[in-house]
Design a protein around this motif. Structure first.
Motif, PDB file in Angstrom:
ATOM      1  N   THR A  52      -8.251  -3.817  30.656  1.00 24.86           N
ATOM      2  CA  THR A  52      -8.011  -4.121  32.063  1.00 24.86           C
ATOM      3  C   THR A  52      -7.632  -2.910  32.895  1.00 24.86           C
ATOM      4  O   THR A  52      -7.344  -3.028  34.077  1.00 24.86           O
ATOM      5  CB  THR A  52      -6.872  -5.150  32.158  1.00 24.86           C
ATOM      6  N   SER A  55      -9.811  -2.612  35.906  1.00 23.38           N
ATOM      7  CA  SER A  55     -10.380  -3.866  36.416  1.00 23.38           C
ATOM      8  C   SER A  55     -10.055  -4.121  37.878  1.00 23.38           C
ATOM      9  O   SER A  55     -10.822  -4.751  38.594  1.00 23.38           O
ATOM     10  CB  SER A  55      -9.911  -5.046  35.556  1.00 23.38           C
ATOM     11  N   LYS A  56      -8.923  -3.636  38.344  1.00 25.82           N
ATOM     12  CA  LYS A  56      -8.558  -3.813  39.748  1.00 25.82           C
ATOM     13  C   LYS A  56      -8.186  -2.472  40.385  1.00 25.82           C
ATOM     14  O   LYS A  56      -7.285  -2.356  41.191  1.00 25.82           O
ATOM     15  CB  LYS A  56      -7.406  -4.801  39.881  1.00 25.82           C
ATOM     16  N   ASP A  59      -8.381  -2.544  44.091  1.00 23.23           N
ATOM     17  CA  ASP A  59      -7.756  -3.711  44.734  1.00 23.23           C
ATOM     18  C   ASP A  59      -6.547  -3.246  45.529  1.00 23.23           C
ATOM     19  O   ASP A  59      -5.461  -3.058  44.987  1.00 23.23           O
ATOM     20  CB  ASP A  59      -7.363  -4.741  43.680  1.00 23.23           C
ATOM     21  N   ASN A  62      -2.761  -4.492  45.566  1.00 20.11           N
ATOM     22  CA  ASN A  62      -1.715  -4.040  44.645  1.00 20.11           C
ATOM     23  C   ASN A  62      -1.150  -2.665  45.034  1.00 20.11           C
ATOM     24  O   ASN A  62      -0.226  -2.168  44.389  1.00 20.11           O
ATOM     25  CB  ASN A  62      -2.274  -3.976  43.220  1.00 20.11           C
TER      26      ASN A  62
END
Length: 458
Positions: A52, A55-56, A59, A62
């Motif tokens: 992970t 994975s973000k 984003d 966050n």
């Protein structure tokens, strides 16, 4: 937080102001002012390279972003594409990881402080990219969340995009692995402005050594840091007279009299002259410079100190070519008078009256008068050469007559030489009875045949 921002801004101001005049494309120092974003996702299962991890990555929900001056870094180029830098950053943490549902975990306005050191490798330099410089980095540091801190191992990826030789945009992302469980592994992204500065300038001329063709001597930017001591626009290395302002066409040397000859090569630097005379004038154009010309306004000869050759006797032959400069002569005879037929006739009329003792070569004393007359004529024609010729009648043996004629000719020659006529001008020969001018059958004829002649050698 506000106080720390002010402190970072003050540090930046001092660094930029103190080096603002020292920026250069080759300068090894770089300072970056940036805004940073901290992303505590993924905390995942605690593994540093879990599935992970990215994975973000983008984003932004966050991200913890402090939209102000929140990061300052300073780095120095080491060589071969490597540089070492240190950075200080701060942030305000409102999101720290995610819950089990994948939602951001909110926290109560935590303070974030980090101090990091990084060794970077400039890929752009290796590829000889001047404007876009991607780089990789590895290092470590220490990060505090409020008052709790832990060491981190950092991996960095970023690039510099230079707008000009000194100013550019820096974008960087660092993965920071924490060595303690109470500090989450996280990303820290920075975007900021970078400034390069601080090259070495050994001679203090404002041109850094890497671009200075004369790094140990203060010089001018126009000459790549090399000096122009006399300020004539010609750098010293190409200036034949580096301490005197001069002309480009004379390799930087002055020409005071404007005659096109540099003063250092001009024997008469304050008076316009000729190149053939080392810069000295020649008013009369005779090839003798005025300073050495005793007749500077009258064309003359170098061998006569610039004056015309005289013709003392006025015969049209200059004294330098006149073998008889005090006596009027002819051009054909090198300025000396020529022996005419009349002179030759007179000479021989005198010579025929020279008397000898009978059967002998002894000259009688009563002939001295006529010999003096002969000497006078010979002196008048001082460059002419003559032959003294002896003759006899046919009385007696031919061999005896031959010897007698030779002996009498030599007696006359010796007399003339003894009385001042150069021996080089006279020769003597005897013809015996071979060349009579009258009959040998009569007393008168034989008397005429017994004679001496002095003839011009032509």
């Amino acid at each position: 937080m506000k106080n720390l921002s002010r402190l970072l801004f003050a540090m930046l101001f001092v660094l930029v102001y103190s080096n603002a005049n020292a920026q250069d494309k080759n300068n090894p120092w770089q300072i970056t002012i940036a805004t940073n974003a901290v992303d505590a996702y993924p905390s995942g299962d605690g593994a540093p390279f879990s599935e992970t991890i990215f994975s973000k990555y983008v984003d932004v929900d966050n991200y913890n972003i402090l939209p102000s001056l929140s990061s300052v870094s300073v780095s120095k180029y080491i060589g071969d594409g490597f540089s070492f830098g240190i950075a200080g950053s701060l942030n305000k943490i409102e999101n720290w990881g995610e819950d089990a549902n994948g939602d951001a975990l909110s926290v109560d306005d935590l303070s974030y402080y980090a101090a990091d050191g990084t060794i970077k490798y400039n890929i752009g330099e290796v590829l000889d990219w001047k404007t876009f410089e991607p780089y990789l980095g590895v290092g470590g540091g220490y990060t505090w969340i409020d008052e709790v801190g832990a060491g981190t191992l950092n991996g960095t990826l970023g690039f510099n995009l230079w707008f000009n030789e000194n100013i550019g945009l820096t974008v960087q992302s660092a993965y920071k692995h924490a060595f303690e469980d109470y500090l989450n592994t996280h990303f820290q992204h920075t975007v900021g402005i970078s400034i390069k500065f601080g090259g070495a300038d050994a001679d203090g001329d404002g041109i850094y050594d890497k671009d200075d063709a004369c790094p140990d001597v203060p010089g001018l930017e126009a000459f790549n840091g090399c000096p122009d001591t006399d300020g004539d626009g010609i750098e010293d290395s190409k200036d034949s007279c580096p301490n005197e302002a001069g002309l480009a066409e004379l390799n930087g040397c002055p020409d005071t009299d404007g005659d096109g000859i540099a003063d250092k090569d001009d024997a008469c630097p304050t008076v316009a002259g000729l190149k053939a005379l080392s810069g000295c004038p020649d008013a009369d154009g005779d090839g003798v410079r005025d300073g050495d010309d005793k007749c500077p306004n009258t064309p003359g000869a170098a061998a006569n100190n610039g004056c015309p050759w005289p013709d003392t006797d006025g015969d049209g032959v200059l004294d330098k070519d006149d073998k008889c400069p005090q006596v009027v002569g002819t051009v054909a005879n090198n300025g000396c008078p020529e022996v005419t037929e009349e002179v030759q006739k007179t000479l021989n009329e005198y010579a025929k009256t020279i008397l000898f003792d009978t059967g002998r070569s002894t000259i009688k004393t009563q002939s001295e008068g006529v010999l003096k007359d002969i000497i006078s004529i010979l002196n008048e024609y001082s460059t002419a050469t003559f032959t003294v010729e002896g003759h006899t009648d046919s009385v007696g043996r031919e061999s005896t007559n031959q010897k007698l004629s030779e002996s009498r000719a030599n007696s006359v020659k010796d007399y003339l030489v003894a009385n001042g006529i150069s021996t080089s001008r006279l020769s003597a020969v005897g013809h015996g009875e071979a060349k009579p001018i009258d009959s040998n059958k009569t007393r008168k004829g034989r008397a005429n045949n017994r004679r001496v002649e002095i003839n011009l050698i032509k």
